[in-house]
Design a protein around this motif. Structure first.
Motif, PDB file in Angstrom:
ATOM      1  N   VAL A  90       0.823  -1.211   0.000  1.00  0.00           N
ATOM      2  CA  VAL A  90       0.000   0.000   0.000  1.00  0.00           C
ATOM      3  C   VAL A  90       0.859   1.263   0.000  1.00  0.00           C
ATOM      4  O   VAL A  90       0.531   2.248  -0.654  1.00  0.00           O
ATOM      5  N   THR A  91       1.978   1.219   0.743  1.00  0.00           N
ATOM      6  CA  THR A  91       2.783   2.436   0.904  1.00  0.00           C
ATOM      7  C   THR A  91       3.927   2.542  -0.103  1.00  0.00           C
ATOM      8  O   THR A  91       4.595   3.575  -0.153  1.00  0.00           O
ATOM      9  N   PHE A  92       4.170   1.495  -0.891  1.00  0.00           N
ATOM     10  CA  PHE A  92       5.306   1.511  -1.815  1.00  0.00           C
ATOM     11  C   PHE A  92       5.250   2.729  -2.732  1.00  0.00           C
ATOM     12  O   PHE A  92       6.254   3.431  -2.921  1.00  0.00           O
ATOM     13  N   THR A  93       4.082   2.975  -3.301  1.00  0.00           N
ATOM     14  CA  THR A  93       3.958   4.107  -4.223  1.00  0.00           C
ATOM     15  C   THR A  93       4.185   5.434  -3.509  1.00  0.00           C
ATOM     16  O   THR A  93       4.903   6.309  -4.019  1.00  0.00           O
ATOM     17  N   ALA A  94       3.587   5.591  -2.319  1.00  0.00           N
ATOM     18  CA  ALA A  94       3.721   6.849  -1.585  1.00  0.00           C
ATOM     19  C   ALA A  94       5.184   7.129  -1.251  1.00  0.00           C
ATOM     20  O   ALA A  94       5.666   8.253  -1.450  1.00  0.00           O
ATOM     21  N   VAL A  95       5.892   6.115  -0.753  1.00  0.00           N
ATOM     22  CA  VAL A  95       7.291   6.304  -0.381  1.00  0.00           C
ATOM     23  C   VAL A  95       8.151   6.547  -1.617  1.00  0.00           C
ATOM     24  O   VAL A  95       9.040   7.415  -1.616  1.00  0.00           O
ATOM     25  N   THR A  96       7.892   5.814  -2.684  1.00  0.00           N
ATOM     26  CA  THR A  96       8.655   6.005  -3.919  1.00  0.00           C
ATOM     27  C   THR A  96       8.439   7.399  -4.487  1.00  0.00           C
ATOM     28  O   THR A  96       9.384   8.054  -4.937  1.00  0.00           O
ATOM     29  N   LEU A  97       7.188   7.863  -4.471  1.00  0.00           N
ATOM     30  CA  LEU A  97       6.899   9.208  -4.968  1.00  0.00           C
ATOM     31  C   LEU A  97       7.562  10.273  -4.109  1.00  0.00           C
ATOM     32  O   LEU A  97       8.021  11.299  -4.620  1.00  0.00           O
ATOM     33  N   LEU A  98       7.604  10.039  -2.799  1.00  0.00           N
ATOM     34  CA  LEU A  98       8.237  11.013  -1.905  1.00  0.00           C
ATOM     35  C   LEU A  98       9.743  11.057  -2.154  1.00  0.00           C
ATOM     36  O   LEU A  98      10.330  12.143  -2.265  1.00  0.00           O
ATOM     37  N   ILE A  99      10.372   9.883  -2.244  1.00  0.00           N
ATOM     38  CA  ILE A  99      11.809   9.835  -2.521  1.00  0.00           C
ATOM     39  C   ILE A  99      12.116  10.424  -3.896  1.00  0.00           C
ATOM     40  O   ILE A  99      13.099  11.150  -4.074  1.00  0.00           O
ATOM     41  N   GLY A 100      11.251  10.115  -4.857  1.00  0.00           N
ATOM     42  CA  GLY A 100      11.516  10.528  -6.239  1.00  0.00           C
ATOM     43  C   GLY A 100      10.762  11.758  -6.688  1.00  0.00           C
ATOM     44  O   GLY A 100      10.548  11.937  -7.902  1.00  0.00           O
ATOM     45  N   GLN A 101      10.341  12.608  -5.751  1.00  0.00           N
ATOM     46  CA  GLN A 101       9.548  13.784  -6.111  1.00  0.00           C
ATOM     47  C   GLN A 101      10.156  14.580  -7.267  1.00  0.00           C
ATOM     48  O   GLN A 101       9.471  14.872  -8.250  1.00  0.00           O
ATOM     49  N   PRO A 102      11.440  14.969  -7.209  1.00  0.00           N
ATOM     50  CA  PRO A 102      12.000  15.742  -8.329  1.00  0.00           C
ATOM     51  C   PRO A 102      11.992  14.962  -9.647  1.00  0.00           C
ATOM     52  O   PRO A 102      11.739  15.536 -10.705  1.00  0.00           O
ATOM     53  N   PHE A 103      12.267  13.649  -9.576  1.00  0.00           N
ATOM     54  CA  PHE A 103      12.293  12.825 -10.782  1.00  0.00           C
ATOM     55  C   PHE A 103      10.915  12.791 -11.438  1.00  0.00           C
ATOM     56  O   PHE A 103      10.780  13.008 -12.653  1.00  0.00           O
ATOM     57  N   TYR A 104       9.892  12.498 -10.629  1.00  0.00           N
ATOM     58  CA  TYR A 104       8.554  12.317 -11.179  1.00  0.00           C
ATOM     59  C   TYR A 104       7.885  13.639 -11.538  1.00  0.00           C
ATOM     60  O   TYR A 104       7.064  13.688 -12.456  1.00  0.00           O
ATOM     61  N   GLU A 105       8.223  14.707 -10.836  1.00  0.00           N
ATOM     62  CA  GLU A 105       7.728  16.029 -11.230  1.00  0.00           C
ATOM     63  C   GLU A 105       8.225  16.357 -12.630  1.00  0.00           C
ATOM     64  O   GLU A 105       7.474  16.833 -13.481  1.00  0.00           O
ATOM     65  N   ASN A 106       9.504  16.105 -12.859  1.00  0.00           N
ATOM     66  CA  ASN A 106      10.101  16.378 -14.157  1.00  0.00           C
ATOM     67  C   ASN A 106       9.480  15.522 -15.250  1.00  0.00           C
ATOM     68  O   ASN A 106       9.157  16.006 -16.342  1.00  0.00           O
ATOM     69  N   LEU A 107       9.279  14.229 -14.936  1.00  0.00           N
ATOM     70  CA  LEU A 107       8.673  13.315 -15.909  1.00  0.00           C
ATOM     71  C   LEU A 107       7.246  13.753 -16.244  1.00  0.00           C
ATOM     72  O   LEU A 107       6.854  13.800 -17.412  1.00  0.00           O
ATOM     73  N   SER A 108       6.464  14.092 -15.207  1.00  0.00           N
ATOM     74  CA  SER A 108       5.078  14.506 -15.411  1.00  0.00           C
ATOM     75  C   SER A 108       4.992  15.793 -16.236  1.00  0.00           C
ATOM     76  O   SER A 108       4.120  15.936 -17.107  1.00  0.00           O
ATOM     77  N   GLU A 109       5.901  16.728 -15.974  1.00  0.00           N
ATOM     78  CA  GLU A 109       5.917  17.969 -16.740  1.00  0.00           C
ATOM     79  C   GLU A 109       6.215  17.696 -18.217  1.00  0.00           C
ATOM     80  O   GLU A 109       5.627  18.317 -19.104  1.00  0.00           O
ATOM     81  N   LYS A 110       7.143  16.773 -18.475  1.00  0.00           N
ATOM     82  CA  LYS A 110       7.471  16.428 -19.863  1.00  0.00           C
ATOM     83  C   LYS A 110       6.268  15.825 -20.582  1.00  0.00           C
ATOM     84  O   LYS A 110       6.024  16.105 -21.762  1.00  0.00           O
ATOM     85  N   VAL A 111       5.512  14.970 -19.862  1.00  0.00           N
ATOM     86  CA  VAL A 111       4.302  14.389 -20.462  1.00  0.00           C
ATOM     87  C   VAL A 111       3.303  15.495 -20.796  1.00  0.00           C
ATOM     88  O   VAL A 111       2.725  15.522 -21.891  1.00  0.00           O
ATOM     89  N   ASP A 112       3.099  16.421 -19.858  1.00  0.00           N
ATOM     90  CA  ASP A 112       2.170  17.525 -20.082  1.00  0.00           C
ATOM     91  C   ASP A 112       2.571  18.342 -21.307  1.00  0.00           C
ATOM     92  O   ASP A 112       1.725  18.691 -22.136  1.00  0.00           O
ATOM     93  N   ARG A 113       3.849  18.675 -21.410  1.00  0.00           N
ATOM     94  CA  ARG A 113       4.310  19.467 -22.558  1.00  0.00           C
ATOM     95  C   ARG A 113       4.131  18.694 -23.859  1.00  0.00           C
ATOM     96  O   ARG A 113       3.818  19.266 -24.901  1.00  0.00           O
ATOM     97  N   ARG A 130       8.518  23.112  -0.112  1.00  0.00           N
ATOM     98  CA  ARG A 130       7.072  23.215   0.120  1.00  0.00           C
ATOM     99  C   ARG A 130       6.327  22.084  -0.592  1.00  0.00           C
ATOM    100  O   ARG A 130       5.388  21.501  -0.033  1.00  0.00           O
ATOM    101  N   GLU A 131       6.744  21.760  -1.811  1.00  0.00           N
ATOM    102  CA  GLU A 131       6.123  20.667  -2.551  1.00  0.00           C
ATOM    103  C   GLU A 131       6.336  19.336  -1.821  1.00  0.00           C
ATOM    104  O   GLU A 131       5.432  18.502  -1.755  1.00  0.00           O
ATOM    105  N   LEU A 132       7.563  19.140  -1.280  1.00  0.00           N
ATOM    106  CA  LEU A 132       7.850  17.914  -0.546  1.00  0.00           C
ATOM    107  C   LEU A 132       6.993  17.810   0.711  1.00  0.00           C
ATOM    108  O   LEU A 132       6.501  16.730   1.061  1.00  0.00           O
TER     109      LEU A 132
END
Length: 275
Positions: A90-113, A130-132
């Protein structure tokens, strides 16, 4: 059923997107690998010393006659490991997203563009710290909700027949819903959509969410699979977030003069994003 299939297609589209963008995929693997190593270490420690911990926590059973003390402590050790495994899923995704916040923010922005008709990616305008903080706070709230469901479903698992048939299926759908919330949060937080509004959006399109999250939850039961699917899951969740907010999307991110297509609109009365 239509939304169910649409949700699954977003999952596939996300995997296709990262397959076309190998560099983004490679960076997206790093947080999942870190989380996998941490979780594996904890689970191995539980397997090796869980029985000792249970024995230490139950001194009142020292004087019980054989075999009751052993059976009781063996049962508690199995429950401890099972709950830890469930919590890990249940928590794997939450912890991975928290650790990888900069990585996934960048990936998500690229998808949006890539898929936006004007090549624009929404930005929160908030500093990284603040985002973290927002991500960690919201993740704790979601994990708390998921844990309550986990305890309830674990208890229902002891009901004859139902516990071995219905409960596992319900568990996959419940886990899929919370996984989808965590994944879409990457894109929705950049749009200043708060947790309460995010949950309302997802509840208004439950079949869409289940179509995306349930297969992912089933796949995430295998830790190594979770690591390799994570970047594509973030990409697919970003595409689905655009659907939830009724944003125009260029199909498959195709460039050129092709007219933008609009993904299906949410049902009337769906909540609008707010701050």
């Amino acid at each position: 059923m239509r939304d169910l299939g649409a949700g699954f297609r977003y999952l596939l589209k996300g995997q296709r997107w990262v397959a076309r963008h190998g560099r983004s995929y490679g960076f997206g693997l790093v947080p999942g690998l870190i989380t996998l190593v941490l979780y594996a270490a904890v689970l191995v420690a539980l397997a090796l010393w869980g029985e000792d911990a249970v024995t230490w926590a139950t001194p009142f059973a020292d004087d019980w006659s054989s075999p009751w003390a052993g059976l009781f402590r063996g049962f508690l050790t199995a429950v401890l490991f099972a709950l830890s495994l469930l919590l890990a899923v249940v928590t794997f995704t939450a912890v991975t997203l928290l650790i990888g916040q900069p990585f996934y923010e960048n990936l998500s922005e690229k998808v949006d563009r890539d898929v936006s008709p004007d090549g624009h990616a929404p930005e929160s305008g908030l500093p990284l710290w603040r985002e973290l903080w927002i991500s960690a706070r919201d993740s704790l709230r979601i994990v708390a909700r998921a844990a309550l469901w986990g305890v309830l479903l674990f208890g229902c698992g002891f009901i004859p027949v139902v516990g071995q048939t219905v409960v596992p299926v319900v568990g996959v759908f419940v886990t899929g819903f919370f996984l989808t919330e965590e994944l879409t949060a990457v894109a929705l937080q950049r749009r200043s959509v708060e947790l309460r509004t995010r949950l309302a959006l997802l509840r208004s399109r439950k079949t869409l969410v289940w179509g995306f999250g349930a297969p992912l939850a089933a796949a995430f039961l295998v830790p190594f699979v979770a690591v390799f699917l994570m970047p594509g899951a973030v990409a697919g969740a970003t595409l689905m977030a655009r659907d939830l907010l009724d944003e125009e999307t260029r199909e498959d991110g195709e460039k050129g003069d092709q007219a933008a297509t609009t993904l299906p609109r949410p049902p009337s009365g769906s909540p609008s994003p707010g701050r």
